[in-house]
Motif scaffolding. Structure first.
Motif, short mmCIF file in Angstrom:
data_model
loop_
_atom_site.label_atom_id
_atom_site.label_comp_id
_atom_site.label_asym_id
_atom_site.label_seq_id
_atom_site.Cartn_x
_atom_site.Cartn_y
_atom_site.Cartn_z
N GLN A 175 0.83 -1.21 0.00
CA GLN A 175 0.00 0.00 0.00
C GLN A 175 0.87 1.26 0.00
O GLN A 175 0.57 2.22 -0.72
CB GLN A 175 -0.95 0.01 1.20
N LYS A 176 1.94 1.27 0.79
CA LYS A 176 2.86 2.42 0.81
C LYS A 176 3.42 2.67 -0.59
O LYS A 176 3.50 3.81 -1.05
CB LYS A 176 4.04 2.16 1.75
N GLU A 177 3.81 1.59 -1.25
CA GLU A 177 4.39 1.72 -2.58
C GLU A 177 3.38 2.32 -3.55
O GLU A 177 3.70 3.21 -4.34
CB GLU A 177 4.86 0.35 -3.09
N MET A 178 2.13 1.85 -3.49
CA MET A 178 1.08 2.36 -4.39
C MET A 178 0.83 3.85 -4.14
O MET A 178 0.74 4.65 -5.07
CB MET A 178 -0.24 1.60 -4.22
N GLU A 229 1.91 -1.41 -14.87
CA GLU A 229 2.95 -1.84 -15.80
C GLU A 229 4.32 -1.88 -15.11
O GLU A 229 5.07 -2.84 -15.27
CB GLU A 229 3.01 -0.89 -17.00
N GLN A 230 4.63 -0.84 -14.32
CA GLN A 230 5.93 -0.78 -13.65
C GLN A 230 6.09 -1.90 -12.62
O GLN A 230 7.17 -2.48 -12.50
CB GLN A 230 6.10 0.58 -12.97
N CYS A 231 5.03 -2.20 -11.88
CA CYS A 231 5.11 -3.21 -10.82
C CYS A 231 4.74 -4.61 -11.32
O CYS A 231 4.81 -5.58 -10.55
CB CYS A 231 4.19 -2.82 -9.66
N ASP A 232 4.32 -4.70 -12.59
CA ASP A 232 3.93 -5.97 -13.20
C ASP A 232 2.83 -6.67 -12.40
O ASP A 232 2.94 -7.84 -12.05
CB ASP A 232 5.15 -6.87 -13.36
N ILE A 233 1.78 -5.89 -12.08
CA ILE A 233 0.61 -6.44 -11.39
C ILE A 233 -0.64 -5.96 -12.12
O ILE A 233 -0.60 -4.95 -12.84
CB ILE A 233 0.56 -6.02 -9.89
N PRO A 234 -1.76 -6.66 -11.94
CA PRO A 234 -3.00 -6.25 -12.63
C PRO A 234 -3.47 -4.85 -12.19
O PRO A 234 -3.28 -4.46 -11.03
CB PRO A 234 -4.01 -7.31 -12.21
N LEU A 235 -4.10 -4.15 -13.11
CA LEU A 235 -4.63 -2.81 -12.83
C LEU A 235 -5.62 -2.85 -11.67
O LEU A 235 -5.62 -1.96 -10.81
CB LEU A 235 -5.29 -2.23 -14.09
N GLY A 236 -6.46 -3.86 -11.60
CA GLY A 236 -7.43 -4.00 -10.51
C GLY A 236 -6.75 -4.10 -9.16
O GLY A 236 -7.26 -3.58 -8.16
N THR A 237 -5.61 -4.76 -9.11
CA THR A 237 -4.85 -4.88 -7.86
C THR A 237 -4.32 -3.51 -7.42
O THR A 237 -4.38 -3.16 -6.25
CB THR A 237 -3.68 -5.87 -8.03
N VAL A 238 -3.83 -2.75 -8.39
CA VAL A 238 -3.35 -1.40 -8.09
C VAL A 238 -4.49 -0.56 -7.51
O VAL A 238 -4.36 0.08 -6.47
CB VAL A 238 -2.77 -0.71 -9.35
N LYS A 239 -5.64 -0.58 -8.19
CA LYS A 239 -6.80 0.19 -7.74
C LYS A 239 -7.23 -0.23 -6.33
O LYS A 239 -7.52 0.59 -5.48
CB LYS A 239 -7.96 0.05 -8.71
N GLY A 240 -7.26 -1.54 -6.10
CA GLY A 240 -7.65 -2.05 -4.79
C GLY A 240 -6.69 -1.64 -3.69
O GLY A 240 -7.12 -1.25 -2.60
N ARG A 241 -5.40 -1.71 -3.96
CA ARG A 241 -4.41 -1.33 -2.95
C ARG A 241 -4.48 0.17 -2.63
O ARG A 241 -4.36 0.57 -1.47
CB ARG A 241 -3.00 -1.70 -3.41
N ILE A 242 -4.68 0.98 -3.66
CA ILE A 242 -4.80 2.42 -3.43
C ILE A 242 -6.06 2.71 -2.62
O ILE A 242 -6.04 3.48 -1.66
CB ILE A 242 -4.79 3.21 -4.76
N ARG A 243 -7.16 2.08 -2.99
CA ARG A 243 -8.43 2.29 -2.27
C ARG A 243 -8.29 1.88 -0.80
O ARG A 243 -8.69 2.60 0.11
CB ARG A 243 -9.56 1.51 -2.95
N LEU A 244 -7.71 0.70 -0.55
CA LEU A 244 -7.51 0.24 0.83
C LEU A 244 -6.56 1.16 1.60
O LEU A 244 -6.78 1.46 2.78
CB LEU A 244 -6.96 -1.19 0.84
N ALA A 245 -5.50 1.60 0.92
CA ALA A 245 -4.54 2.49 1.58
C ALA A 245 -5.22 3.78 2.00
O ALA A 245 -5.03 4.27 3.13
CB ALA A 245 -3.36 2.80 0.65
N LEU A 246 -6.04 4.35 1.12
CA LEU A 246 -6.75 5.58 1.46
C LEU A 246 -7.74 5.36 2.59
O LEU A 246 -7.89 6.22 3.47
CB LEU A 246 -7.46 6.15 0.22
N LYS A 247 -8.40 4.22 2.60
CA LYS A 247 -9.33 3.89 3.68
C LYS A 247 -8.58 3.82 5.01
O LYS A 247 -9.02 4.37 6.02
CB LYS A 247 -10.01 2.55 3.37
N HIS A 248 -7.42 3.14 5.02
CA HIS A 248 -6.62 3.03 6.24
C HIS A 248 -6.08 4.39 6.68
O HIS A 248 -6.07 4.71 7.86
CB HIS A 248 -5.47 2.03 6.06
N LEU A 249 -5.62 5.19 5.71
CA LEU A 249 -5.11 6.52 6.05
C LEU A 249 -6.20 7.38 6.65
O LEU A 249 -5.99 8.06 7.66
CB LEU A 249 -4.52 7.20 4.81
#
Length: 187
Positions: free
Chosen positions: A134-137, A153-173
């Motif tokens: 989450q910090k990285e995202m 593309e840079q982290c070689d992970i699915p776009l949905g995973t990126v969106k989910g991690r950002i959403r969760l990170a913002l929720k936690h923050l």
């Protein structure tokens, strides 16, 4: 001090060029330093400042006193403008640790400097509560200005995973910043 900013802003909004110049003189060093720290690029910093003050003059950026201090608002407008330019030029920015530190600026009051530093420390504390992923995202998206697709593309992970991690990170923050674990809203 804040009333003076509002007064100058309102006069500028009515077409007073001297008020625009006064706002520029007051905030130019702070905003320029901020963009230099964010981008590391003097040309981009100059371009960002020009864009910000054009937005002010042409009323494309409108300040609402009920939403916070003028100084915070103009720094936010500058940040978004700089990130847009960084994305446009495909350049990277700074790390999260440097993002929340206040650039040197002699016109700021001691109160403003202390408040800025405290908020930066609070944000860093809340960021440390996040998982490594989450910090990285958050760092790549908010502080380095990459799009979600570029992060995927840079982290070689699915776009949905990126969106989910950002959403969760913002929720936690949001939770950490509002409940006392570094709480901006504690009084």
């Amino acid at each position: 001090m804040r009333n003076r900013d509002l007064e100058l802003y309102l006069q500028m909004a009515d077409g007073n060029k001297q008020s625009l110049e006064a706002i520029y003189d007051k905030y130019e060093k702070l905003l320029y330093s901020f963009v230099i720290k964010l981008s590391g690029d003097q040309t981009l910093a100059e371009e960002a400042l020009q864009e910000v003050f054009i937005k002010l003059w042409t009323k494309k950026a409108v300040y609402d006193e009920s939403k916070g201090k003028f100084s915070s608002w103009i720094v936010t407008i500058t940040r978004y403008t700089a990130i847009d330019l960084i994305r446009k030029n495909k350049k990277s920015a700074v790390s999260i640790e440097e993002e929340t530190d206040l650039p040197e600026q002699s016109d700021q009051t001691t109160e403003d400097l202390v408040e800025w530093k405290e908020q930066g420390e609070t944000i860093r504390t809340a960021m440390n509560q996040l998982s490594i992923e989450q910090k990285e995202m958050v760092d790549l998206f908010y502080f380095k200005g990459l799009s979600q697709r570029e992060i995927a593309e840079q982290c070689d992970i699915p776009l949905g995973t990126v969106k989910g991690r950002i959403r969760l990170a913002l929720k936690h923050l949001k939770k950490n910043l509002s409940t006392g674990k570094g709480g901006v809203y504690d009084a």
